[in-house]
Design an enzyme around this catalytic site. Structure first.
Site, PDB file in Angstrom:
ATOM      1  N   HIS A 175       1.020  -5.341 -10.831  1.00  0.00           N
ATOM      2  CA  HIS A 175       2.032  -5.850  -9.913  1.00  0.00           C
ATOM      3  C   HIS A 175       1.372  -6.851  -8.982  1.00  0.00           C
ATOM      4  CE1 HIS A 175       5.605  -3.622 -10.998  1.00  0.00           C
ATOM      5  NE2 HIS A 175       4.902  -2.505 -11.058  1.00  0.00           N
ATOM      6  N   ASP A 189       3.947 -12.801  -7.121  1.00  0.00           N
ATOM      7  CA  ASP A 189       5.212 -12.720  -7.851  1.00  0.00           C
ATOM      8  C   ASP A 189       6.031 -14.002  -7.724  1.00  0.00           C
ATOM      9  OD1 ASP A 189       4.812 -10.226  -8.863  1.00  0.00           O
ATOM     10  OD2 ASP A 189       6.320  -9.212  -7.663  1.00  0.00           O
TER      11      ASP A 189
END
Length: 367
Positions: free
Chosen positions: A115, A145
């Site tokens: 992540h 992200d």
């Protein structure tokens, strides 16, 4: 544009392109997960069972008439479900195929899950964030992200489309979030270990320099001070009536400057300081919470009707303005496939068992 990504990076990239006028068809099904509501505007959502012949046939039909295909699987997965670069490229040699992953298609971590926090760590950014006397602190999931993932992918896709106008050929984009972090850290890598950025929590831009940090107000709220340049710092110091302007770049003065600014900003509320500095060019702004943005003059005047559930379409174009599309996550499989000449009965077969639980509701974060 066909989008087979999930979670945040890919959907953010395709949302940016949808704001610029791209026709985005998001393809889901089975265990692919549900779309993120805030990143779903301007898109149509369909469901395909790529384990079924009908589902793969429908995908090939879509690919034949599309410009861009984006996926976010681990390396090798797209190939196994009939959506790999080589197979789709044979169908449409002009196709721009973009893979959005954390670590990229090569290297020992290519097949590993991760992540934003992991990509920040591997990319050398996380170790620079946060206080010197505590653990690193990720800035939400904005850097890897959204910036290093979705934004970089959208930028790469636009570049590839522009190149295709010259060459006539599609190409493959390996958009890795770690790569995006490495690219954005260029200036800070050069400064790391030097006077301007000696270590985590220390340095000109790290929050320890008194001219570039946040200060508490009397109501417990904060103002952000970015008075780096001499003129801005002088304006700040003189506006607060603190006497002779010190050299704010000299670390020997930092404790004194911090003490003076701490004491000064602690005498009024954030709202009062916002009004006080409204016409003073000292780079002092309130630290706003999301709920306050619509009422803040800069946001409300630049983006009339601003809502946090539908952020502005950016950037601002003079002629071909970006547009915020409607958000409709209902399953549009039959309607979309119909536009590509696939009759309703074949569309239902293309959905197959993949429609169980797909695109029927929204949930974030994933559980």
């Amino acid at each position: 544009m066909l989008d087979m990504t999930r979670l945040a990076p890919g959907p953010y990239g395709s949302m940016l392109l949808a704001d610029l006028g791209a026709e985005v068809i998001a393809i889901g099904g089975g265990r692919s997960g549900l779309p993120v509501p805030a990143l779903s505007r301007g898109k149509e959502f369909i469901t395909l069972d790529l384990k079924a012949d009908e589902g793969r046939a429908a995908l090939r039909r879509l690919v034949a008439e599309s410009d861009v295909f984006m996926e976010g699987f681990r390396p090798g997965v797209a190939d196994r479900i009939g959506a790999g670069r080589a197979e789709l490229g044979e169908i449409n040699p002009r196709l721009i195929y973009c893979s959005v992953t954390g670590y990229g298609q090569t290297g020992p971590l290519a097949g590993r899950a991760g992540h934003d926090i992991n990509y920040l760590a591997i990319g050398g950014a996380l170790g620079t964030f946060g206080p010197a006397d505590g653990p690193p602190v990720p800035p939400l999931n904005l850097v890897a992200d959204f910036a290093g993932g979705g934004l970089l992918a959208a930028f790469g896709i636009v570049g590839a489309l522009y190149e295709r106008e010259r060459s006539g050929h599609g190409q493959y984009l390996d958009a890795a979030m770690v790569d995006g972090v490495l690219s954005m850290m260029g200036m800070n890598f050069a400064d790391w270990g030097g006077e301007s950025l000696p270590g985590r929590g220390s340095g000109v831009l790290a929050g320890s320099m008194p001219a570039y940090r946040c200060y508490a107000c009397s109501d417990g709220r904060y103002v952000a001070v970015g008075a780096l340049e001499n003129a801005f710092f002088a304006n700040l110091w003189q506006a607060l009536d603190l006497g002779e302007v010190p050299n704010h770049f000299d670390p020997a003065n930092w404790d004194m400057i911090t003490e003076q600014l701490d004491a000064s900003f602690g005498t009024r509320t954030m709202a009062e300081w916002t009004e006080f500095f409204a016409e003073i060019d000292a780079c002092v702004t309130p630290v706003l919470e999301p709920r306050e943005l619509a009422g803040f003059r800069q946001i409300s005047q630049r983006y009339q009707g601003f809502r946090t559930d539908s952020v502005p379409a950016v950037p601002v174009y003079s002629r071909s303005a970006a547009q915020v599309g409607e958000t409709d996550t209902e399953d549009a499989t039959e309607r979309v496939l119909g536009r590509f000449g696939i009759p309703p009965e074949d569309a239902r077969k293309a959905v197959g068992s993949a429609g169980d639980g797909a695109v029927k509701g929204l949930r974030w974060p994933p559980v």
